[in-house]
Design a protein around this motif. Structure first.
Motif, PDB file in Angstrom:
ATOM      1  N   VAL A 281      -5.224   8.007   0.350  1.00 50.79           N
ATOM      2  CA  VAL A 281      -5.678   9.337   0.773  1.00 50.79           C
ATOM      3  C   VAL A 281      -6.560   9.230   2.013  1.00 50.79           C
ATOM      4  O   VAL A 281      -6.413  10.010   2.965  1.00 50.79           O
ATOM      5  N   LEU A 282      -7.482   8.263   2.023  1.00 49.89           N
ATOM      6  CA  LEU A 282      -8.330   8.066   3.199  1.00 49.89           C
ATOM      7  C   LEU A 282      -7.501   7.697   4.422  1.00 49.89           C
ATOM      8  O   LEU A 282      -7.766   8.170   5.533  1.00 49.89           O
ATOM      9  N   TYR A 283      -6.497   6.862   4.224  1.00 46.41           N
ATOM     10  CA  TYR A 283      -5.614   6.477   5.325  1.00 46.41           C
ATOM     11  C   TYR A 283      -4.847   7.687   5.848  1.00 46.41           C
ATOM     12  O   TYR A 283      -4.739   7.888   7.055  1.00 46.41           O
ATOM     13  N   LEU A 284      -4.345   8.499   4.948  1.00 44.80           N
ATOM     14  CA  LEU A 284      -3.608   9.696   5.362  1.00 44.80           C
ATOM     15  C   LEU A 284      -4.503  10.648   6.150  1.00 44.80           C
ATOM     16  O   LEU A 284      -4.094  11.170   7.192  1.00 44.80           O
ATOM     17  N   LEU A 285      -5.726  10.867   5.685  1.00 47.96           N
ATOM     18  CA  LEU A 285      -6.657  11.742   6.398  1.00 47.96           C
ATOM     19  C   LEU A 285      -7.009  11.181   7.779  1.00 47.96           C
ATOM     20  O   LEU A 285      -7.056  11.921   8.769  1.00 47.96           O
ATOM     21  N   ALA A 286      -7.259   9.877   7.859  1.00 52.57           N
ATOM     22  CA  ALA A 286      -7.573   9.255   9.145  1.00 52.57           C
ATOM     23  C   ALA A 286      -6.377   9.312  10.090  1.00 52.57           C
ATOM     24  O   ALA A 286      -6.532   9.526  11.295  1.00 52.57           O
ATOM     25  N   LEU A 287      -5.179   9.151   9.550  1.00 52.17           N
ATOM     26  CA  LEU A 287      -3.975   9.211  10.382  1.00 52.17           C
ATOM     27  C   LEU A 287      -3.747  10.623  10.912  1.00 52.17           C
ATOM     28  O   LEU A 287      -3.386  10.804  12.076  1.00 52.17           O
ATOM     29  N   VAL A 288      -3.983  11.624  10.087  1.00 54.91           N
ATOM     30  CA  VAL A 288      -3.851  13.015  10.543  1.00 54.91           C
ATOM     31  C   VAL A 288      -4.884  13.319  11.618  1.00 54.91           C
ATOM     32  O   VAL A 288      -4.572  13.966  12.626  1.00 54.91           O
ATOM     33  N   ALA A 289      -6.121  12.833  11.438  1.00 56.49           N
ATOM     34  CA  ALA A 289      -7.157  13.034  12.456  1.00 56.49           C
ATOM     35  C   ALA A 289      -6.764  12.356  13.768  1.00 56.49           C
ATOM     36  O   ALA A 289      -6.954  12.916  14.850  1.00 56.49           O
ATOM     37  N   PHE A 290      -6.201  11.163  13.667  1.00 52.50           N
ATOM     38  CA  PHE A 290      -5.754  10.443  14.870  1.00 52.50           C
ATOM     39  C   PHE A 290      -4.644  11.196  15.590  1.00 52.50           C
ATOM     40  O   PHE A 290      -4.705  11.396  16.805  1.00 52.50           O
ATOM     41  N   LEU A 291      -3.641  11.616  14.855  1.00 55.00           N
ATOM     42  CA  LEU A 291      -2.518  12.317  15.479  1.00 55.00           C
ATOM     43  C   LEU A 291      -2.934  13.672  16.030  1.00 55.00           C
ATOM     44  O   LEU A 291      -2.471  14.094  17.097  1.00 55.00           O
ATOM     45  N   THR A 292      -3.823  14.350  15.323  1.00 52.91           N
ATOM     46  CA  THR A 292      -4.300  15.645  15.796  1.00 52.91           C
ATOM     47  C   THR A 292      -5.083  15.483  17.095  1.00 52.91           C
ATOM     48  O   THR A 292      -4.893  16.254  18.037  1.00 52.91           O
ATOM     49  N   GLY A 293      -5.944  14.494  17.163  1.00 54.30           N
ATOM     50  CA  GLY A 293      -6.722  14.267  18.373  1.00 54.30           C
ATOM     51  C   GLY A 293      -5.902  13.710  19.519  1.00 54.30           C
ATOM     52  O   GLY A 293      -6.176  13.976  20.680  1.00 54.30           O
ATOM     53  N   THR A 294      -4.891  12.935  19.204  1.00 55.64           N
ATOM     54  CA  THR A 294      -4.066  12.327  20.253  1.00 55.64           C
ATOM     55  C   THR A 294      -3.136  13.342  20.903  1.00 55.64           C
ATOM     56  O   THR A 294      -2.991  13.374  22.123  1.00 55.64           O
TER      57      THR A 294
ATOM     58  N   LYS B 140      -1.987  -0.532  21.637  1.00 53.97           N
ATOM     59  CA  LYS B 140      -3.172  -0.707  20.801  1.00 53.97           C
ATOM     60  C   LYS B 140      -3.463   0.484  19.893  1.00 53.97           C
ATOM     61  O   LYS B 140      -3.758   0.293  18.715  1.00 53.97           O
ATOM     62  N   PRO B 141      -3.400   1.732  20.380  1.00 51.97           N
ATOM     63  CA  PRO B 141      -3.660   2.848  19.461  1.00 51.97           C
ATOM     64  C   PRO B 141      -2.652   2.912  18.319  1.00 51.97           C
ATOM     65  O   PRO B 141      -3.006   3.240  17.184  1.00 51.97           O
ATOM     66  N   TRP B 142      -1.421   2.595  18.606  1.00 51.52           N
ATOM     67  CA  TRP B 142      -0.393   2.653  17.563  1.00 51.52           C
ATOM     68  C   TRP B 142      -0.540   1.493  16.584  1.00 51.52           C
ATOM     69  O   TRP B 142      -0.275   1.643  15.390  1.00 51.52           O
ATOM     70  N   PHE B 143      -0.999   0.352  17.085  1.00 49.63           N
ATOM     71  CA  PHE B 143      -1.277  -0.766  16.187  1.00 49.63           C
ATOM     72  C   PHE B 143      -2.439  -0.425  15.262  1.00 49.63           C
ATOM     73  O   PHE B 143      -2.416  -0.748  14.075  1.00 49.63           O
ATOM     74  N   ALA B 144      -3.449   0.252  15.814  1.00 45.66           N
ATOM     75  CA  ALA B 144      -4.588   0.679  14.993  1.00 45.66           C
ATOM     76  C   ALA B 144      -4.145   1.684  13.934  1.00 45.66           C
ATOM     77  O   ALA B 144      -4.715   1.728  12.840  1.00 45.66           O
ATOM     78  N   ALA B 145      -3.133   2.473  14.234  1.00 44.37           N
ATOM     79  CA  ALA B 145      -2.633   3.445  13.260  1.00 44.37           C
ATOM     80  C   ALA B 145      -1.824   2.765  12.158  1.00 44.37           C
ATOM     81  O   ALA B 145      -1.797   3.247  11.022  1.00 44.37           O
ATOM     82  N   ILE B 146      -1.198   1.652  12.467  1.00 42.97           N
ATOM     83  CA  ILE B 146      -0.351   0.961  11.489  1.00 42.97           C
ATOM     84  C   ILE B 146      -1.134  -0.083  10.688  1.00 42.97           C
ATOM     85  O   ILE B 146      -0.772  -0.397   9.553  1.00 42.97           O
ATOM     86  N   ALA B 147      -2.222  -0.597  11.232  1.00 39.82           N
ATOM     87  CA  ALA B 147      -2.978  -1.669  10.571  1.00 39.82           C
ATOM     88  C   ALA B 147      -3.428  -1.317   9.148  1.00 39.82           C
ATOM     89  O   ALA B 147      -3.307  -2.161   8.254  1.00 39.82           O
ATOM     90  N   PRO B 148      -3.913  -0.099   8.869  1.00 40.37           N
ATOM     91  CA  PRO B 148      -4.281   0.202   7.482  1.00 40.37           C
ATOM     92  C   PRO B 148      -3.090   0.172   6.519  1.00 40.37           C
ATOM     93  O   PRO B 148      -3.266  -0.069   5.325  1.00 40.37           O
ATOM     94  N   ALA B 149      -1.897   0.390   7.029  1.00 40.27           N
ATOM     95  CA  ALA B 149      -0.709   0.322   6.172  1.00 40.27           C
ATOM     96  C   ALA B 149      -0.517  -1.105   5.641  1.00 40.27           C
ATOM     97  O   ALA B 149      -0.030  -1.280   4.520  1.00 40.27           O
ATOM     98  N   LEU B 150      -0.909  -2.089   6.419  1.00 36.82           N
ATOM     99  CA  LEU B 150      -0.832  -3.473   5.952  1.00 36.82           C
ATOM    100  C   LEU B 150      -1.791  -3.702   4.785  1.00 36.82           C
ATOM    101  O   LEU B 150      -1.451  -4.377   3.815  1.00 36.82           O
ATOM    102  N   ASN B 151      -2.982  -3.113   4.878  1.00 37.77           N
ATOM    103  CA  ASN B 151      -3.927  -3.226   3.769  1.00 37.77           C
ATOM    104  C   ASN B 151      -3.441  -2.460   2.544  1.00 37.77           C
ATOM    105  O   ASN B 151      -3.620  -2.910   1.413  1.00 37.77           O
TER     106      ASN B 151
END
Length: 87
Positions: free
Chosen positions: A12-25, A60-71
């Motif tokens: 859930v935290l990852y989804l919220l952070a990803l939405v914030a990233f995509l919204t801001g980008t 780099k921004p896209w790698f940062a967006a995918i990195a939490p998926a690895l965790n």
């Protein structure tokens, strides 16, 4: 039970952070474009974020967006492994 709750909370935290990233980008929902919109992805993507220096600058921004998926994947695999040990 604890493992499942931890995985769900992380997802859930990852989804919220990803939405914030995509919204801001991309400036969705009338928001201004913000280059720091991905800051919430950084702590969720540790330790993989430290590998970002090996990635090209535009990626780099896209790698940062995918990195939490690895965790998240690691959490799911650890939970499955722990469930098998209990059975």
């Amino acid at each position: 039970m604890v493992c499942r709750i931890t995985t769900i909370v992380f997802a859930v935290l990852y989804l919220l952070a990803l939405v914030a990233f995509l919204t801001g980008t991309f400036g969705w929902f009338g928001q201004e474009r913000d280059p720091l919109s991905g800051v919430f992805l950084l702590p969720l993507g540790l330790p993989w974020i430290f590998v970002a220096d090996l990635v090209s600058e535009p990626a780099k921004p896209w790698f940062a967006a995918i990195a939490p998926a690895l965790n998240l994947l690691a959490l799911v695999l650890i939970c499955r492994w722990a469930r098998r040990l209990r059975q």
